[in-house]
Design an enzyme around this catalytic site. Structure first.
Site, PDB file in Angstrom:
ATOM      1  N   HIS A   1      43.848 -25.239  13.941  1.00  0.00           N
ATOM      2  CA  HIS A   1      44.316 -24.081  14.703  1.00  0.00           C
ATOM      3  C   HIS A   1      45.135 -23.157  13.814  1.00  0.00           C
ATOM      4  O   HIS A   1      46.003 -23.634  13.066  1.00  0.00           O
ATOM      5  CB  HIS A   1      45.170 -24.538  15.892  1.00  0.00           C
ATOM      6  CG  HIS A   1      45.642 -23.402  16.723  1.00  0.00           C
ATOM      7  ND1 HIS A   1      44.816 -22.751  17.612  1.00  0.00           N
ATOM      8  CD2 HIS A   1      46.838 -22.778  16.780  1.00  0.00           C
ATOM      9  CE1 HIS A   1      45.484 -21.759  18.178  1.00  0.00           C
ATOM     10  NE2 HIS A   1      46.713 -21.747  17.682  1.00  0.00           N
TER      11      HIS A   1
ATOM     12  N   MET B   1      34.975 -22.106  18.735  1.00  0.00           N
ATOM     13  CA  MET B   1      35.806 -21.302  19.642  1.00  0.00           C
ATOM     14  C   MET B   1      35.499 -21.544  21.122  1.00  0.00           C
ATOM     15  O   MET B   1      35.569 -20.610  21.943  1.00  0.00           O
ATOM     16  CB  MET B   1      35.634 -19.810  19.292  1.00  0.00           C
ATOM     17  CG  MET B   1      35.953 -19.477  17.855  1.00  0.00           C
ATOM     18  SD  MET B   1      37.591 -20.063  17.353  1.00  0.00           S
ATOM     19  CE  MET B   1      38.594 -18.769  18.028  1.00  0.00           C
ATOM     20  N   ARG B   2      35.150 -22.792  21.464  1.00  0.00           N
ATOM     21  CA  ARG B   2      34.921 -23.125  22.871  1.00  0.00           C
ATOM     22  C   ARG B   2      35.871 -24.237  23.296  1.00  0.00           C
ATOM     23  O   ARG B   2      36.039 -25.213  22.559  1.00  0.00           O
ATOM     24  CB  ARG B   2      33.486 -23.598  23.090  1.00  0.00           C
ATOM     25  CG  ARG B   2      32.423 -22.600  22.708  1.00  0.00           C
ATOM     26  CD  ARG B   2      32.285 -21.509  23.753  1.00  0.00           C
ATOM     27  NE  ARG B   2      31.298 -20.510  23.340  1.00  0.00           N
ATOM     28  CZ  ARG B   2      30.920 -19.484  24.083  1.00  0.00           C
ATOM     29  NH1 ARG B   2      31.444 -19.313  25.286  1.00  0.00           N
ATOM     30  NH2 ARG B   2      30.028 -18.611  23.651  1.00  0.00           N
TER      31      ARG B   2
ATOM     32  N   ASN C   1      40.799 -30.831  15.419  1.00  0.00           N
ATOM     33  CA  ASN C   1      40.649 -29.377  15.473  1.00  0.00           C
ATOM     34  C   ASN C   1      41.639 -28.742  14.506  1.00  0.00           C
ATOM     35  O   ASN C   1      42.713 -29.301  14.268  1.00  0.00           O
ATOM     36  CB  ASN C   1      40.929 -28.868  16.892  1.00  0.00           C
ATOM     37  CG  ASN C   1      40.780 -27.351  16.996  1.00  0.00           C
ATOM     38  OD1 ASN C   1      39.856 -26.771  16.430  1.00  0.00           O
ATOM     39  ND2 ASN C   1      41.718 -26.722  17.686  1.00  0.00           N
TER      40      ASN C   1
HETATM   41  C1  GRF Z   1      40.038 -20.422  11.290  1.00  0.00           C
HETATM   42  O1  GRF Z   1      41.160 -19.597  11.060  1.00  0.00           O
HETATM   43  C2  GRF Z   1      40.396 -21.502  12.279  1.00  0.00           C
HETATM   44  O2  GRF Z   1      41.759 -21.903  12.239  1.00  0.00           O
HETATM   45  C3  GRF Z   1      40.122 -20.828  13.574  1.00  0.00           C
HETATM   46  O3  GRF Z   1      38.941 -20.072  13.354  1.00  0.00           O
HETATM   47  C4  GRF Z   1      38.906 -19.675  11.986  1.00  0.00           C
HETATM   48  C5  GRF Z   1      37.526 -20.106  11.534  1.00  0.00           C
HETATM   49  O4  GRF Z   1      37.268 -19.934  10.264  1.00  0.00           O
HETATM   50  N1  GRF Z   1      39.966 -21.744  14.681  1.00  0.00           N
HETATM   51  P1  GRF Z   1      35.911 -20.516   9.604  1.00  0.00           P
HETATM   52  O5  GRF Z   1      34.778 -20.315  10.569  1.00  0.00           O
HETATM   53  O6  GRF Z   1      36.129 -21.976   9.305  1.00  0.00           O
HETATM   54  O7  GRF Z   1      35.759 -19.706   8.381  1.00  0.00           O
END
Ligand code: GRF
Length: 260
Positions: free
Chosen positions: A156, A132-133, A154
């Site tokens: 999303h 998340m960065r 990535n």
């Molecule tokens: C997922 O929904 C992904 O699309 C988003 O963050 C969530 C992470 O899930 N970026 P995880 O950490 O892989 O369980």
């Protein structure tokens, strides 16, 4: 066999899905490291249990050092703010604000930390699995050493280009969409703007809640990410450009992924 590095911030369920797909032979690949932007990322313990080497770079403490004890903060020697600002599409163009400059400096310090850990491993592909960065050109250019061959993916939680940012399923739900979905794309200098590799969609019905929407989405992600990584492992992804101008005479090009 491709060597896959991963960066996470949370539970790491996507990383686990990719790791299991490698183990099952669905992907001719192996996870060679898992890094996180916080020591508390739950997915790190899961990865360690599966024998994957892990590391973390504590972004929060780097941000705190920059803000509270600047004398202890250090920028990587190869950091060039002008180059980063010129390339990045994370902010509106024009003269960057002091806040944006600080953002790039803090990120460069954190990204240098990631890069120094990653340097211990050889890898062919880096996957962001719930990382998340936002990444800056400082990091992207040091991983994508050949700009024609992107190797950062990535996932999303929305059908891009709709709802970029940190809460795709929430934005989709709040907007009242009747279809939700997820997207795997290569990372470029913008936020969730890179060339799309794969997408999957699901219906949103009257009985759905925000929680069931997230659940449906996550289950599709665990299918989509391994599929996209398998295509990469098979060398079937090629990035080309396509005219994208909307207004008459506007000649913009967009990078798109062709799958052979
Ligand atoms: C997922 O929904 C992904 O699309 C988003 O963050 C969530 C992470 O899930 N970026 P995880 O950490 O892989 O369980």
């Amino acid at each position: 066999m491709i060597r896959i590095g991963a960066l996470i911030s949370g539970t790491g369920s996507n990383l686990e899905a990719v790791r299991q797909a490698c183990e099952a032979g669905e992907i001719d690949g192996k996870i060679v490291f898992a890094g996180a932007d916080k020591p508390s990322a739950k997915g790190l313990a899961k990865a360690e249990k599966a024998g994957v080497p892990t590391f973390e770079v504590d972004y929060a403490s780097i941000i705190k050092t920059f803000k509270t004890s600047f004398e202890k903060f250090s920028l990587p020697p190869d950091f060039d703010i002008n180059q980063v600002v010129a390339k990045s599409r994370l902010f509106e163009g024009g003269v960057p604000t002091d806040e944006e400059i600080d953002f790039f400096r803090i990120r460069a310090a954190a990204e240098a930390g990631l890069l120094s850990h990653m340097a211990a491993y050889s890898f062919d592909l880096l996957i962001l699995a719930g990382f998340m960065r936002k990444l800056t050109p400082y990091f992207i250019d040091r991983v994508n050493t050949d700009p024609a061959v992107p190797r950062i993916m990535n996932i999303h939680p929305a059908l891009l280009p709709s709802f970029p940012g940190t809460d795709g399923y929430g934005d989709t739900w709040r907007y009242g969409c009747k279809v939700g979905g997820c997207t795997v794309h290569f990372v470029d200098y913008g936020e969730d703007t890179g060339p799309i590799i794969g997408q999957k969609a699901f219906p949103i019905t009257p009985s759905d809640t925000l929680e069931t929407v997230k659940e449906k989405g996550l289950h599709l992600e665990w299918q989509l990410y391994p599929e996209c990584i398998r295509l990469f492992a098979e060398g079937r992804l090629k990035v080309t450009t396509r005219p994208y101008g909307r207004a008459a005479g506007e000649s913009r090009e967009r990078r798109v992924v062709n799958i052979s």
